[in-house]
Motif scaffolding. Structure first.
Motif, short mmCIF file in Angstrom:
data_model
loop_
_atom_site.label_atom_id
_atom_site.label_comp_id
_atom_site.label_asym_id
_atom_site.label_seq_id
_atom_site.Cartn_x
_atom_site.Cartn_y
_atom_site.Cartn_z
N ASP A 142 0.68 -1.09 0.10
CA ASP A 142 0.15 0.04 -0.06
C ASP A 142 1.01 1.34 -0.01
OD1 ASP A 142 1.10 -0.22 2.63
OD2 ASP A 142 -1.05 -0.15 3.45
N GLY A 143 2.14 0.98 -0.16
CA GLY A 143 3.23 2.21 -0.18
C GLY A 143 3.34 2.75 1.19
N ILE A 144 3.00 2.44 2.46
CA ILE A 144 3.00 2.74 3.71
C ILE A 144 4.35 2.18 3.96
CG2 ILE A 144 2.30 2.79 6.02
CD1 ILE A 144 0.50 4.39 4.26
N GLY A 145 5.27 3.17 4.71
CA GLY A 145 6.44 2.67 5.13
C GLY A 145 7.63 2.39 3.99
N ARG A 146 8.97 2.52 4.47
CA ARG A 146 10.05 2.30 3.73
C ARG A 146 11.15 1.46 4.33
NH1 ARG A 146 6.81 4.34 0.92
NH2 ARG A 146 6.85 5.92 -0.52
N VAL A 147 11.87 0.76 3.45
CA VAL A 147 12.99 -0.29 4.06
C VAL A 147 14.16 0.11 3.22
CG1 VAL A 147 13.93 -2.42 3.92
CG2 VAL A 147 11.56 -2.08 4.42
N GLY A 148 15.17 0.41 4.07
CA GLY A 148 16.67 0.99 3.54
C GLY A 148 17.77 0.54 4.16
N GLU A 149 18.94 0.90 4.12
CA GLU A 149 20.13 0.48 4.76
C GLU A 149 20.94 1.44 5.02
OE1 GLU A 149 22.16 -2.05 2.03
OE2 GLU A 149 20.82 -3.94 2.24
N LEU A 150 21.70 1.37 6.24
CA LEU A 150 22.58 2.59 6.76
C LEU A 150 24.10 2.02 6.07
CD1 LEU A 150 22.12 2.23 10.65
CD2 LEU A 150 21.28 3.99 8.97
N ALA A 151 24.64 3.15 6.06
CA ALA A 151 25.82 3.26 5.40
C ALA A 151 26.93 2.20 5.95
CB ALA A 151 26.50 4.56 5.14
N ASP B 184 1.56 -2.28 13.35
CA ASP B 184 0.94 -3.49 12.40
C ASP B 184 1.87 -3.89 11.23
OD1 ASP B 184 -1.23 -3.23 14.11
OD2 ASP B 184 -2.52 -2.35 12.61
N TYR B 185 2.86 -3.11 10.98
CA TYR B 185 3.78 -3.58 9.90
C TYR B 185 5.19 -4.04 10.33
CZ TYR B 185 0.91 -0.38 6.84
OH TYR B 185 -0.26 -0.10 6.17
N THR C 161 15.79 -3.84 12.30
CA THR C 161 15.32 -2.60 13.11
C THR C 161 14.06 -1.94 12.42
OG1 THR C 161 17.49 -2.19 13.79
CG2 THR C 161 15.88 -0.33 14.33
N PHE C 162 13.03 -1.66 13.22
CA PHE C 162 11.99 -0.73 12.79
C PHE C 162 11.80 0.36 13.63
CE2 PHE C 162 7.09 -1.10 11.95
CZ PHE C 162 7.01 -0.17 11.19
N VAL C 163 11.75 1.70 12.96
CA VAL C 163 11.32 2.96 13.41
C VAL C 163 9.98 3.33 13.36
CG1 VAL C 163 12.26 5.35 13.60
CG2 VAL C 163 13.90 3.61 13.34
N THR C 164 9.29 3.52 14.22
CA THR C 164 7.79 4.15 14.02
C THR C 164 7.37 4.76 15.30
OG1 THR C 164 5.65 3.23 13.24
CG2 THR C 164 6.80 1.77 14.71
N ALA C 165 6.15 4.93 15.42
CA ALA C 165 5.62 5.45 16.47
C ALA C 165 4.07 4.74 17.28
CB ALA C 165 5.00 6.74 16.17
N ASP C 166 3.94 5.25 18.32
CA ASP C 166 2.83 4.55 19.12
C ASP C 166 2.60 3.13 19.21
OD1 ASP C 166 2.00 7.24 18.65
OD2 ASP C 166 0.43 6.93 17.46
N LYS D 279 2.70 -0.14 21.31
CA LYS D 279 2.26 -0.93 22.34
C LYS D 279 3.03 -1.68 23.27
CE LYS D 279 -2.45 -0.65 20.52
NZ LYS D 279 -3.72 -1.16 20.28
N TYR D 280 2.72 -1.78 24.65
CA TYR D 280 3.55 -2.73 25.60
C TYR D 280 4.01 -3.98 24.97
CZ TYR D 280 4.56 -5.65 29.34
OH TYR D 280 5.37 -6.73 30.44
N HIS D 281 2.74 -4.77 24.32
CA HIS D 281 3.08 -6.18 23.84
C HIS D 281 3.85 -5.86 22.62
CE1 HIS D 281 -0.30 -5.21 21.08
NE2 HIS D 281 0.32 -5.92 20.31
N ASP D 282 3.93 -4.86 21.90
CA ASP D 282 4.94 -4.87 20.78
C ASP D 282 6.40 -4.97 21.06
OD1 ASP D 282 2.86 -4.34 18.78
OD2 ASP D 282 2.64 -2.19 19.41
N PHE D 283 6.51 -4.29 22.21
CA PHE D 283 7.87 -4.17 22.77
C PHE D 283 8.30 -5.68 23.51
CE2 PHE D 283 7.13 0.56 23.00
CZ PHE D 283 8.26 0.81 22.32
N GLN D 284 7.45 -6.03 24.00
CA GLN D 284 7.45 -7.53 24.76
C GLN D 284 8.00 -8.41 23.65
OE1 GLN D 284 4.04 -9.19 26.72
NE2 GLN D 284 5.31 -9.33 28.56
N ASN D 285 7.37 -8.45 22.29
CA ASN D 285 7.46 -9.50 21.18
C ASN D 285 8.79 -9.26 20.52
OD1 ASN D 285 5.21 -10.62 22.31
ND2 ASN D 285 3.79 -9.67 20.89
N ALA D 286 9.36 -8.21 20.79
CA ALA D 286 10.63 -7.88 19.87
C ALA D 286 11.52 -8.85 19.74
CB ALA D 286 10.98 -6.25 20.31
#
Length: 258
Positions: free
Chosen positions: A132-141, A183-184, A195-200, A202-209
């Motif tokens: 759907d075009g939401i989000g991007r993926v890339g690489e650090l130098a 959700d992505y 690594t995923f940089v986003t916002a908002d 939840k607790y279970h998101d961090f717990q499952n990382a």
């Protein structure tokens, strides 16, 4: 004479309407397409402070990312002046200030929120995260330790703070999603992101990382999306040289950290 309708049409060239999510509400949400516009205020949200800034500055139009009404999370049932949203709408109408909002269509668009966010992270070889075009993926130098990258994200976005969870991997292949894109996370994992940089998040998101094998960084909704406002300001100034276009000086991150 530049009209509100011409500005709306130009913004839809940048972020086509067909890119918006089905639940969303974009375009001219308050005002008249035929009305002249000489001064435009750009902001992430149309808050009471932003509206007052527009009134005091004599602005004809506010161009924003988040819709001012009729979204899934805040439907308009009444327009009352004892309610914040009601005051925003009545003040806009009373002072004949138009409101144009470009939301999920601007998230998905080329050169939109997520491309700008990826550029802020200085990612290379950038591609879409979702179909759907939401989000991007890339690489650090260069590969970074997670704690160092979290500090880097905070500095690059001017965030008041970030929250993060260690997925047990160094940072090199990064997904970004402006605003609430938790959700992505599974999709980011499937595309080999560490690594995923986003916002908002939840607790279970961090717990499952750790179990998912991905580092999560919550850099805040405002910092991950406000990056688009200077882009909108520059775009409108280039498209309409006669317009006075300014980014809001009153709208800022409301979340504080101690």
């Amino acid at each position: 004479m530049t009209t509100v309708g011409q500005i709306e049409s130009s913004l839809f060239q940048l972020a086509p309407r067909q890119l918006m999510q089905s639940w969303d509400n974009v375009g001219l949400l308050v005002g008249n397409t035929d009305r002249a516009a000489k001064k435009v205020l750009v902001a992430l949200d149309i808050t009471e402070d932003v509206v007052q800034e527009a009134v005091e500055g004599g602005f004809d139009l506010i161009a924003a990312h988040h819709p001012v009404m009729n979204c899934t999370w805040h439907p308009v049932q009444t327009i009352r002046e004892d309610d914040s949203q009601g005051r925003v709408l009545t003040t806009l109408i009373r002072h004949q200030i138009a409101a144009i909002c470009m939301h999920t269509n601007l998230d998905s668009a080329q050169g939109g929120v997520n491309d700008v966010l990826a550029a802020k992270m200085e990612l290379k070889n950038v591609s879409p995260l979702g179909e759907d075009g939401i989000g991007r993926v890339g690489e650090l130098a260069e590969e970074m330790a997670l704690a160092d990258f979290a500090s880097y994200v905070k500095k690059r976005l001017g965030a008041n703070g970030v929250r993060y969870a260690d997925g047990g991997r160094p940072v090199r292949r990064v997904a970004v999603g402006g605003g609430a894109c938790g959700d992505y996370t599974g999709l980011a994992v499937s595309l080999g992101c560490d690594t995923f940089v986003t916002a908002d998040l939840k607790y279970h998101d961090f717990q499952n990382a750790a179990g998912m094998g991905i580092n999560l960084i919550d850099a805040g909704h405002f910092p991950t999306e406000d990056v688009i406002c200077p882009v909108l300001q520059r775009y409108l100034s280039e498209q309409f040289p006669g317009l006075q276009v300014r980014k809001s000086v009153r709208h800022h991150e409301v979340i504080q950290y101690v």
